[in-house]
Motif scaffolding. Structure first.
Motif, short mmCIF file in Angstrom:
data_model
loop_
_atom_site.label_atom_id
_atom_site.label_comp_id
_atom_site.label_asym_id
_atom_site.label_seq_id
_atom_site.Cartn_x
_atom_site.Cartn_y
_atom_site.Cartn_z
N ASP A 190 -36.03 1.76 -7.17
CA ASP A 190 -35.08 2.48 -8.03
C ASP A 190 -34.15 1.55 -8.80
O ASP A 190 -33.78 0.49 -8.29
CB ASP A 190 -34.23 3.41 -7.16
N HIS A 191 -33.74 1.99 -9.95
CA HIS A 191 -32.88 1.33 -10.96
C HIS A 191 -33.76 0.77 -12.06
O HIS A 191 -33.90 1.38 -13.09
CB HIS A 191 -31.97 0.22 -10.40
N LEU A 192 -34.29 -0.48 -11.89
CA LEU A 192 -35.29 -1.03 -12.82
C LEU A 192 -34.77 -1.18 -14.24
O LEU A 192 -35.54 -1.07 -15.20
CB LEU A 192 -36.56 -0.15 -12.81
N ALA A 195 -27.31 -1.94 4.25
CA ALA A 195 -27.29 -3.19 3.49
C ALA A 195 -27.01 -2.90 2.02
O ALA A 195 -27.81 -3.20 1.14
CB ALA A 195 -28.61 -3.93 3.67
N HIS A 196 -25.85 -2.31 1.76
CA HIS A 196 -25.45 -1.96 0.39
C HIS A 196 -24.58 -3.08 -0.20
O HIS A 196 -24.62 -3.35 -1.39
CB HIS A 196 -24.68 -0.64 0.43
N ALA A 197 -23.74 -3.69 0.65
CA ALA A 197 -22.89 -4.80 0.23
C ALA A 197 -22.46 -5.51 1.51
O ALA A 197 -22.60 -4.97 2.60
CB ALA A 197 -21.66 -4.28 -0.51
N ASN A 220 -33.65 -4.63 -9.24
CA ASN A 220 -33.67 -4.91 -10.70
C ASN A 220 -32.58 -4.16 -11.46
O ASN A 220 -32.80 -3.74 -12.60
CB ASN A 220 -35.05 -4.55 -11.30
N GLN A 221 -31.40 -3.99 -10.85
CA GLN A 221 -30.32 -3.33 -11.61
C GLN A 221 -29.71 -4.29 -12.63
O GLN A 221 -29.58 -3.95 -13.79
CB GLN A 221 -29.23 -2.78 -10.67
N PHE A 222 -29.34 -5.48 -12.15
CA PHE A 222 -28.73 -6.46 -13.05
C PHE A 222 -29.65 -7.67 -13.28
O PHE A 222 -29.60 -8.30 -14.32
CB PHE A 222 -27.38 -6.94 -12.50
N GLY A 231 -19.04 4.80 -8.13
CA GLY A 231 -18.82 3.58 -8.91
C GLY A 231 -19.62 3.48 -10.19
O GLY A 231 -19.12 3.00 -11.21
N SER A 232 -20.88 3.91 -10.15
CA SER A 232 -21.72 3.68 -11.33
C SER A 232 -22.28 4.94 -11.94
O SER A 232 -22.92 4.88 -13.00
CB SER A 232 -22.87 2.73 -10.97
N SER A 233 -22.06 6.10 -11.30
CA SER A 233 -22.57 7.34 -11.87
C SER A 233 -21.90 8.55 -11.19
O SER A 233 -22.52 9.22 -10.37
CB SER A 233 -24.09 7.41 -11.68
N GLY A 283 -24.23 3.95 3.15
CA GLY A 283 -24.00 2.70 2.44
C GLY A 283 -22.56 2.46 2.00
O GLY A 283 -22.25 1.44 1.40
N TYR A 284 -21.66 3.43 2.30
CA TYR A 284 -20.24 3.17 2.05
C TYR A 284 -19.47 3.04 3.36
O TYR A 284 -18.25 3.07 3.36
CB TYR A 284 -19.63 4.29 1.19
N GLY A 285 -20.23 2.92 4.47
CA GLY A 285 -19.57 2.74 5.76
C GLY A 285 -19.41 1.27 6.06
O GLY A 285 -18.33 0.78 6.35
N SER A 303 -15.60 -6.27 -15.95
CA SER A 303 -16.98 -5.81 -15.75
C SER A 303 -17.14 -5.27 -14.33
O SER A 303 -16.31 -5.53 -13.45
CB SER A 303 -17.97 -6.96 -15.97
N TYR A 304 -18.24 -4.53 -14.11
CA TYR A 304 -18.55 -3.99 -12.78
C TYR A 304 -18.61 -5.14 -11.77
O TYR A 304 -18.07 -5.05 -10.66
CB TYR A 304 -19.90 -3.27 -12.87
N GLU A 305 -19.25 -6.26 -12.17
CA GLU A 305 -19.38 -7.41 -11.26
C GLU A 305 -18.01 -8.02 -10.96
O GLU A 305 -17.73 -8.40 -9.82
CB GLU A 305 -20.30 -8.49 -11.86
N ASN A 324 -12.43 8.65 -4.98
CA ASN A 324 -13.19 8.29 -6.18
C ASN A 324 -12.77 6.89 -6.62
O ASN A 324 -12.00 6.23 -5.94
CB ASN A 324 -12.99 9.33 -7.28
N ARG A 325 -13.29 6.45 -7.78
CA ARG A 325 -12.92 5.11 -8.26
C ARG A 325 -12.47 5.21 -9.72
O ARG A 325 -12.86 4.41 -10.57
CB ARG A 325 -14.13 4.15 -8.08
N GLU A 326 -11.61 6.20 -9.99
CA GLU A 326 -11.18 6.41 -11.38
C GLU A 326 -10.36 5.24 -11.91
O GLU A 326 -10.39 4.94 -13.10
CB GLU A 326 -10.42 7.75 -11.51
N THR A 372 -30.11 11.05 -10.50
CA THR A 372 -28.73 10.89 -11.00
C THR A 372 -28.03 9.61 -10.55
O THR A 372 -27.14 9.11 -11.21
CB THR A 372 -27.81 12.05 -10.56
N ASP A 373 -28.38 9.14 -9.32
CA ASP A 373 -27.61 8.03 -8.70
C ASP A 373 -26.16 8.45 -8.44
O ASP A 373 -25.27 7.61 -8.36
CB ASP A 373 -27.65 6.78 -9.59
N TYR A 374 -25.90 9.74 -8.30
CA TYR A 374 -24.54 10.27 -8.13
C TYR A 374 -23.77 9.42 -7.10
O TYR A 374 -24.12 9.40 -5.91
CB TYR A 374 -24.66 11.72 -7.65
N1 LIG Z 1 -26.14 -0.52 -7.14
C1 LIG Z 1 -25.85 -0.21 -6.03
N2 LIG Z 1 -25.35 0.96 -5.61
C2 LIG Z 1 -24.90 2.05 -6.41
C3 LIG Z 1 -23.53 1.85 -6.93
C4 LIG Z 1 -22.57 1.64 -5.88
C5 LIG Z 1 -21.13 1.69 -6.28
O1 LIG Z 1 -20.73 1.09 -7.28
O2 LIG Z 1 -20.41 2.34 -5.55
C6 LIG Z 1 -25.88 2.31 -7.53
O3 LIG Z 1 -27.00 2.65 -7.21
O4 LIG Z 1 -25.57 2.20 -8.72
#
Ligand SMILES: N=CN[C@@H](CCC(=O)O)C(=O)O
Ligand SMILES: [Zn+2]
Length: 413
Positions: A271-273, A184-186, A251-253, A328-330, A151-153, A101-103, A88-90, A323-325
């Motif tokens: 998704d996000h928006l 292509a997540h990061a 469109n998340q940030f 990191g963000s949910s 996307g976490y690989g 910040s997240y960024e 996890n990322r506690e 949920t975006d479970y």
């Molecule tokens: N924004 C990109 N991806 C995930 C968060 C990823 C993370 O922080 O682990 C999201 O949908 O919020």
């Protein structure tokens, strides 16, 4: 096993087969029956109606559930999750409380890269075990259809490991599981100054993914500091050539044109928006096939703006909730919380939020022909609530566990 649910206080989301999703004004209506029954045969909804019209003479009933005082509705359709992750990322959660910040955390090599490191070190069976527990928790909370992303690989071996875990979940659980390839997540650190090289690597994985049927959809994080609109178009085109339909993070940030790129490649969902320009709403109004998806638990957890649902629905758009479970963000797969938060923070009515989390969620994962509403012939994936005064109570009493039973293909979970 054939099941008859009787004396239902209110049966929600009854639709005929022609309804694939609802948009704009239609979202305000949640068709229902009071004092109803549902008959489930061979895992499907065979019949439903008013108790006063119940005729059991032609039914083979193995079990009766008396739902006196309870609401019955379709299970939640969670169309956007990342439940396959390691650890996890506690610590980052506490770092954010203390002012980062997240960024900023991401720029220091935390965030998605932190999860990628943990995932690369985990074995496939460890990863499966952790993911299975998350899935089972979500099912107990009423989720009866789910989309899961890789996307976490962030390297071919680890991305395939994630997709194989999703494939195992698909095989071992009865609820529909849809898989999305989010290579292509990061940008991983070894490709820090070679984004094109990394995209080449992601694209080079597509033939294997398509051949082994490891994914239904393709995703990319189209965002400043991650992947550009040009990168997005390049990847979606390549994905399309391998039969993968886009479902993308946009469109998340920042609003940089990701919505339009998704529409151009017939995205099933964008998704996000959280950041929406007028032109993004206008583009979506022209894109009948693309479902906008809001992720309010992410806005809540990161304290970022909520998707402007009111503006979007009032303009005539459809909207789904998910949920975006993810770590990191949910870090929650609780759709009940998502529905409450959509009502409380986004001013969606209970009817709109329930439509967004059932039929529209089903549409956003390509299953609204078989799931997401109480319709003859659809899967009997149902929630039976605890005894409550009305369905308004579901979003109102936020944080309370109001689920009594969950059924998947007519089987009690
Ligand atoms: N924004 C990109 N991806 C995930 C968060 C990823 C993370 O922080 O682990 C999201 O949908 O919020
Ligand atoms: Zn996400």
């Amino acid at each position: 096993m054939n099941l008859l649910i009787t004396n239902i206080k209110e049966l929600l989301q009854i639709r005929d087969q022609s309804v694939k999703k609802v948009a704009g004004e239609e979202m305000k209506s949640l068709p229902s029956l009071k004092k109803a029954y549902v008959y489930v045969k061979d895992g499907k909804i065979e019949d439903f109606g008013l108790m006063s019209n119940l005729d059991t003479s032609g039914m083979q009933v193995d079990k009766i559930i008396d739902a006196e005082g309870r609401i019955v509705m379709p299970g939640w359709c969670d169309s956007h999750t990342h439940i396959v992750y390691a650890g996890n990322r506690e610590q980052e959660f506490v770092d954010r409380i203390n002012g980062l910040s997240y960024e900023e955390i991401a720029k220091r090599g935390g965030g998605i890269l932190n999860s990628a490191k943990k995932l690369q070190e985990a074995s496939e069976s460890e990863l499966y075990e952790q993911s299975r527990l998350r899935l089972e928790t979500a099912i107990c909370q009423g989720t009866t259809a789910i989309e899961i992303k890789s996307g976490y690989g962030l390297n071919p071996e680890a991305e395939i490991k994630m997709l194989k875990v999703i494939q195992r979940l698909k095989r071992n659980y009865e609820l529909p599981v849809r898989a999305t390839f989010l290579g292509a997540h990061a940008l991983p650190s070894d490709f820090k100054s070679d984004k094109d090289g990394y995209l080449d690597q992601v694209i080079s994985m597509l033939p294997e993914i398509a051949e082994q049927k490891l994914a239904d959809y393709i995703d990319i994080f189209c965002e400043e500091g991650y992947f550009s609109v040009a990168d997005t178009e390049r990847l979606l085109k390549a994905g399309q050539e391998h039969g993968l339909i886009p479902k993308i993070h946009v469109n998340q940030f920042n609003a940089i044109g990701g919505v339009q790129a998704g529409i151009k490649y017939n995205a099933l969902s964008v998704d996000h928006l959280e950041e929406m320009r007028t032109e993004d709403i206008d583009s979506l109004l022209q894109a009948e096939a693309t479902m906008p998806v809001a992720l309010p638990a992410c806005s809540y957890f990161l304290s970022i703006p909520y998707t402007p649902a009111r503006k979007m629905i009032d303009a005539g758009l459809a909207l789904a909730l998910a949920t975006d479970y993810n770590p990191g963000s949910s870090p929650s797969g609780n759709m009940n919380f998502v529905v409450s938060t959509a009502c409380i923070k986004m001013k969606m009515t209970p009817e709109e939020a329930i439509n967004a989390a059932t039929i529209n969620g089903a549409y956003a994962m390509g299953i609204s022909d078989t799931h997401g509403s109480i319709t003859e012939g659809k899967a009997a994936n149902l929630i039976i609530t605890k005894k409550i005064s009305s369905y308004y109570y579901l979003p109102y009493s936020f944080g309370e566990d109001l689920i009594y039973k969950v059924l998947v293909n007519g089987k009690l979970q």
